[in-house]
Design a protein around this motif. Structure first.
Motif, short mmCIF file in Angstrom:
data_model
loop_
_atom_site.label_atom_id
_atom_site.label_comp_id
_atom_site.label_asym_id
_atom_site.label_seq_id
_atom_site.Cartn_x
_atom_site.Cartn_y
_atom_site.Cartn_z
N ALA A 104 0.84 -1.21 0.00
CA ALA A 104 0.00 0.00 0.00
C ALA A 104 0.87 1.26 0.00
O ALA A 104 0.54 2.25 -0.66
CB ALA A 104 -0.94 -0.02 1.20
N ARG A 105 2.00 1.22 0.71
CA ARG A 105 2.91 2.37 0.70
C ARG A 105 3.50 2.62 -0.67
O ARG A 105 3.62 3.77 -1.12
CB ARG A 105 4.03 2.20 1.74
CG ARG A 105 3.63 2.60 3.14
CD ARG A 105 4.82 2.70 4.07
NE ARG A 105 5.61 1.47 4.18
CZ ARG A 105 5.28 0.44 4.96
NH1 ARG A 105 4.19 0.48 5.71
NH2 ARG A 105 6.07 -0.62 5.00
N VAL A 106 3.87 1.55 -1.38
CA VAL A 106 4.39 1.70 -2.74
C VAL A 106 3.33 2.38 -3.60
O VAL A 106 3.62 3.33 -4.34
CB VAL A 106 4.81 0.34 -3.35
CG1 VAL A 106 5.07 0.47 -4.85
CG2 VAL A 106 6.03 -0.21 -2.65
N ARG A 107 2.10 1.92 -3.50
CA ARG A 107 1.00 2.53 -4.26
C ARG A 107 0.82 3.99 -3.88
O ARG A 107 0.74 4.87 -4.74
CB ARG A 107 -0.30 1.76 -4.02
CG ARG A 107 -1.51 2.36 -4.75
CD ARG A 107 -2.82 1.86 -4.20
NE ARG A 107 -2.91 2.18 -2.78
CZ ARG A 107 -3.53 1.43 -1.88
NH1 ARG A 107 -4.12 0.30 -2.23
NH2 ARG A 107 -3.57 1.79 -0.62
N ASP A 108 0.76 4.26 -2.59
CA ASP A 108 0.47 5.61 -2.12
C ASP A 108 1.60 6.60 -2.39
O ASP A 108 1.35 7.79 -2.57
CB ASP A 108 0.14 5.59 -0.62
CG ASP A 108 -1.12 4.78 -0.33
OD1 ASP A 108 -1.91 4.51 -1.26
OD2 ASP A 108 -1.29 4.38 0.84
N GLU A 109 2.84 6.12 -2.42
CA GLU A 109 3.98 7.01 -2.62
C GLU A 109 4.38 7.14 -4.09
O GLU A 109 5.23 7.97 -4.41
CB GLU A 109 5.17 6.52 -1.79
CG GLU A 109 4.91 6.64 -0.29
CD GLU A 109 5.98 5.99 0.57
OE1 GLU A 109 6.98 5.47 0.01
OE2 GLU A 109 5.81 5.98 1.81
N SER A 110 3.76 6.38 -4.97
CA SER A 110 4.08 6.46 -6.39
C SER A 110 3.44 7.70 -6.99
O SER A 110 2.34 8.08 -6.61
CB SER A 110 3.57 5.20 -7.10
OG SER A 110 3.79 5.31 -8.49
N ASP A 111 4.11 8.31 -7.95
CA ASP A 111 3.53 9.47 -8.62
C ASP A 111 2.74 9.05 -9.86
O ASP A 111 2.45 9.85 -10.74
CB ASP A 111 4.60 10.50 -8.97
CG ASP A 111 5.64 9.97 -9.93
OD1 ASP A 111 5.65 8.76 -10.20
OD2 ASP A 111 6.46 10.77 -10.42
N GLY A 112 2.37 7.78 -9.91
CA GLY A 112 1.54 7.22 -10.96
C GLY A 112 1.06 5.86 -10.51
O GLY A 112 1.20 5.50 -9.34
N ASP A 113 0.51 5.12 -11.42
CA ASP A 113 0.00 3.79 -11.09
C ASP A 113 1.15 2.81 -10.86
O ASP A 113 2.30 3.09 -11.20
CB ASP A 113 -0.90 3.28 -12.20
CG ASP A 113 -2.20 4.07 -12.30
OD1 ASP A 113 -2.62 4.68 -11.28
OD2 ASP A 113 -2.80 4.09 -13.38
N VAL A 114 0.82 1.66 -10.28
CA VAL A 114 1.77 0.58 -10.05
C VAL A 114 1.37 -0.59 -10.94
O VAL A 114 0.20 -1.00 -10.94
CB VAL A 114 1.79 0.15 -8.56
CG1 VAL A 114 2.72 -1.03 -8.35
CG2 VAL A 114 2.16 1.33 -7.67
N PHE A 115 2.33 -1.12 -11.69
CA PHE A 115 2.11 -2.22 -12.63
C PHE A 115 2.64 -3.51 -12.03
O PHE A 115 3.77 -3.56 -11.55
CB PHE A 115 2.83 -1.91 -13.94
CG PHE A 115 2.72 -2.98 -14.98
CD1 PHE A 115 1.57 -3.12 -15.74
CD2 PHE A 115 3.78 -3.85 -15.21
CE1 PHE A 115 1.48 -4.10 -16.72
CE2 PHE A 115 3.69 -4.84 -16.19
CZ PHE A 115 2.54 -4.96 -16.94
N VAL A 116 1.81 -4.55 -12.07
CA VAL A 116 2.20 -5.89 -11.61
C VAL A 116 2.00 -6.84 -12.77
O VAL A 116 0.94 -6.84 -13.40
CB VAL A 116 1.35 -6.35 -10.41
CG1 VAL A 116 1.82 -7.71 -9.90
CG2 VAL A 116 1.33 -5.32 -9.30
N ALA A 117 3.01 -7.65 -13.07
CA ALA A 117 2.90 -8.65 -14.12
C ALA A 117 3.24 -10.01 -13.54
O ALA A 117 4.11 -10.13 -12.68
CB ALA A 117 3.85 -8.33 -15.28
N GLY A 118 2.54 -11.05 -14.04
CA GLY A 118 2.82 -12.39 -13.54
C GLY A 118 2.65 -12.44 -12.04
O GLY A 118 1.64 -12.01 -11.52
N SER A 119 3.66 -12.99 -11.36
CA SER A 119 3.70 -12.94 -9.89
C SER A 119 2.44 -13.52 -9.25
O SER A 119 1.83 -12.91 -8.38
CB SER A 119 3.93 -11.48 -9.43
OG SER A 119 5.04 -10.91 -10.06
#
Length: 181
Positions: A104-119
């Motif tokens: 959630a911190r990665v999402r909230d601190e990003s200046d754009g969207d967060v991309f997840v592939a596979g995983s």
């Protein structure tokens, strides 16, 4: 900002390493749709297994090799892992073991969207914790019979809302979903 998950998936829901997708090629429309998602993303979140598959595949590619190379090489990458300690791919850091608050911190601190592939393991945990805002699926016209599934047997029921869909001439269909609260 939002977390966008992208998966290559068979008709029966298998999301393992998609070497089985190669025979279908990659339609220009697929590139455009994927480019729309990655174009708004300013961070990448990966599980360790996907990171270890992506690093050798992407780290030496250039824009001449693949128009997606700058995104994968230049964008900050956050790896969820309890075993990886020293990532070698540029702009990579390890978040540590799965922790919904760290994601959630990665999402909230990003200046754009967060991309997840596979995983797959990471994505299933994020779905269970309500951290996936958009689920983008390239569904290929074949069944695998067995393999890891996005929604395995025993997973809790969930509702999704179709946000968009595009069929491609190669038989692949892009489906974009949002979780229903």
């Amino acid at each position: 900002m939002a977390i966008h998950v992208h998966e290559f998936m068979s008709l029966d829901g298998v999301i393992d390493a998609p070497v089985w997708s190669f025979e279908y090629g990659f339609d220009d429309g697929q590139g455009e749709d994927l480019g729309t998602v990655t174009g708004a993303s300013r961070a990448i979140l990966l599980g360790r297994v996907t990171y270890e598959m992506f690093e050798p595949a992407w780290s030496t590619r250039t824009v001449e090799d693949d128009p997606g190379a700058p995104f994968f090489n230049d964008t900050p990458k956050h790896v969820v892992s309890s075993t990886l300690t020293d990532p070698t791919w540029s702009n990579s850091s390890v978040l540590g073991p799965y922790d919904p608050d760290a994601i959630a911190r990665v999402r909230d601190e990003s200046d754009g969207d967060v991309f997840v592939a596979g995983s797959g393991t990471l994505v299933r945990a994020m779905l269970a914790d309500g951290l996936v805002d958009h689920l983008h699926l390239f569904v290929f016209p074949l069944t695998r019979g067995e393999g890891p599934r996005l929604f395995p047997d025993g997973a809790p029921p969930r509702k999704l809302e179709l946000a968009d869909t595009h069929p491609y001439p190669n038989g692949v269909v892009w489906m974009s979903y949002r979780p229903v609260a």
